[in-house]
Design an enzyme around this catalytic site. Sequence first.
Site, PDB file in Angstrom:
ATOM      1  N   HIS A  48       2.612  -6.626  -0.725  1.00  0.00           N
ATOM      2  CA  HIS A  48       1.653  -5.709  -1.380  1.00  0.00           C
ATOM      3  C   HIS A  48       2.362  -4.801  -2.367  1.00  0.00           C
ATOM      4  O   HIS A  48       2.589  -3.646  -2.065  1.00  0.00           O
ATOM      5  CB  HIS A  48       0.958  -4.874  -0.315  1.00  0.00           C
ATOM      6  CG  HIS A  48      -0.328  -4.260  -0.762  1.00  0.00           C
ATOM      7  ND1 HIS A  48      -0.408  -3.030  -1.372  1.00  0.00           N
ATOM      8  CD2 HIS A  48      -1.591  -4.709  -0.678  1.00  0.00           C
ATOM      9  CE1 HIS A  48      -1.670  -2.737  -1.620  1.00  0.00           C
ATOM     10  NE2 HIS A  48      -2.407  -3.743  -1.205  1.00  0.00           N
ATOM     11  N   ILE A  54       2.731  -1.138  -4.126  1.00  0.00           N
ATOM     12  CA  ILE A  54       1.758  -0.064  -3.908  1.00  0.00           C
ATOM     13  C   ILE A  54       1.496   0.013  -2.403  1.00  0.00           C
ATOM     14  O   ILE A  54       1.207  -1.007  -1.767  1.00  0.00           O
ATOM     15  CB  ILE A  54       0.422  -0.344  -4.640  1.00  0.00           C
ATOM     16  CG1 ILE A  54       0.633  -0.483  -6.143  1.00  0.00           C
ATOM     17  CG2 ILE A  54      -0.617   0.730  -4.315  1.00  0.00           C
ATOM     18  CD1 ILE A  54       1.033   0.784  -6.853  1.00  0.00           C
ATOM     19  N   VAL A  58      -5.487   1.294   3.225  1.00  0.00           N
ATOM     20  CA  VAL A  58      -5.838   1.198   4.637  1.00  0.00           C
ATOM     21  C   VAL A  58      -4.725   1.780   5.516  1.00  0.00           C
ATOM     22  O   VAL A  58      -5.000   2.372   6.564  1.00  0.00           O
ATOM     23  CB  VAL A  58      -6.191  -0.258   5.032  1.00  0.00           C
ATOM     24  CG1 VAL A  58      -4.971  -1.160   4.981  1.00  0.00           C
ATOM     25  CG2 VAL A  58      -6.862  -0.311   6.373  1.00  0.00           C
ATOM     26  N   GLU A  62      -4.815   4.886   8.161  1.00  0.00           N
ATOM     27  CA  GLU A  62      -4.248   4.771   9.511  1.00  0.00           C
ATOM     28  C   GLU A  62      -3.246   5.898   9.773  1.00  0.00           C
ATOM     29  O   GLU A  62      -3.215   6.470  10.861  1.00  0.00           O
ATOM     30  CB  GLU A  62      -3.590   3.408   9.705  1.00  0.00           C
ATOM     31  CG  GLU A  62      -2.888   3.233  11.034  1.00  0.00           C
ATOM     32  CD  GLU A  62      -3.794   3.278  12.261  1.00  0.00           C
ATOM     33  OE1 GLU A  62      -3.287   3.637  13.349  1.00  0.00           O
ATOM     34  OE2 GLU A  62      -4.994   2.969  12.144  1.00  0.00           O
TER      35      GLU A  62
END
Length: 146
Positions: A48, A54, A58, A62
Site C-alpha cells: 500500500h 500511503i 482503515v 483502528e
Amino acid sequence: MINVSQIQEILPHRYPFLLVDKIIDLQKSQVVRGYKNISISDPVFLGHFPDHPIYPGVLILEGMAQTGGVLAFESMEDKVDPKSKVVYFTGIDKAKFRNPVRPGDRLDYEMSVVKNRGNLWIFQGKAFVDGALVAEAELKAMIIDK
C-alpha cells in the site's frame, strides 16, 4: 505516560497490529492522546503502495480505536483484568480523511468521550500529523467478556 509495554498489558493487540506506540495524556472518562510513529518498515507498505507509500485510512481508524480502548479500560471504576475483557468496535460514523499519512510521520491520535454508559463508549476521534488534521471519525465500542 503509558509506554508500549504497558499498552500491551491493557490491549490484546500485538505486532503487526498494535497501532499505538505511546499514550502521552489520559484524563479518565474524558480524553486520551497517543501516537504511532509511521515507518517505511511497517509491513503494510509492501502492498500500500510500493511506489507511493500511503498509510491506509482503515489503519488510522483502528489506531484511534485502540487509543480509545486504553482510555475505556483506564476509566473503568471497577478495575477489571484487561486479559478477561476485550473492546469491540461496534460502529464508525462520519469518517473523513483529509490528508495522506506517509512514512516518517508521527500520527497523533486524540479521542474524546462523547458518551459512556456502562460498557458502551462513543468517542470523537481525530488524527493529526504535525498539528494538521488528517482524519476524523465517531467511533463506537463495547467492552465485553472474552
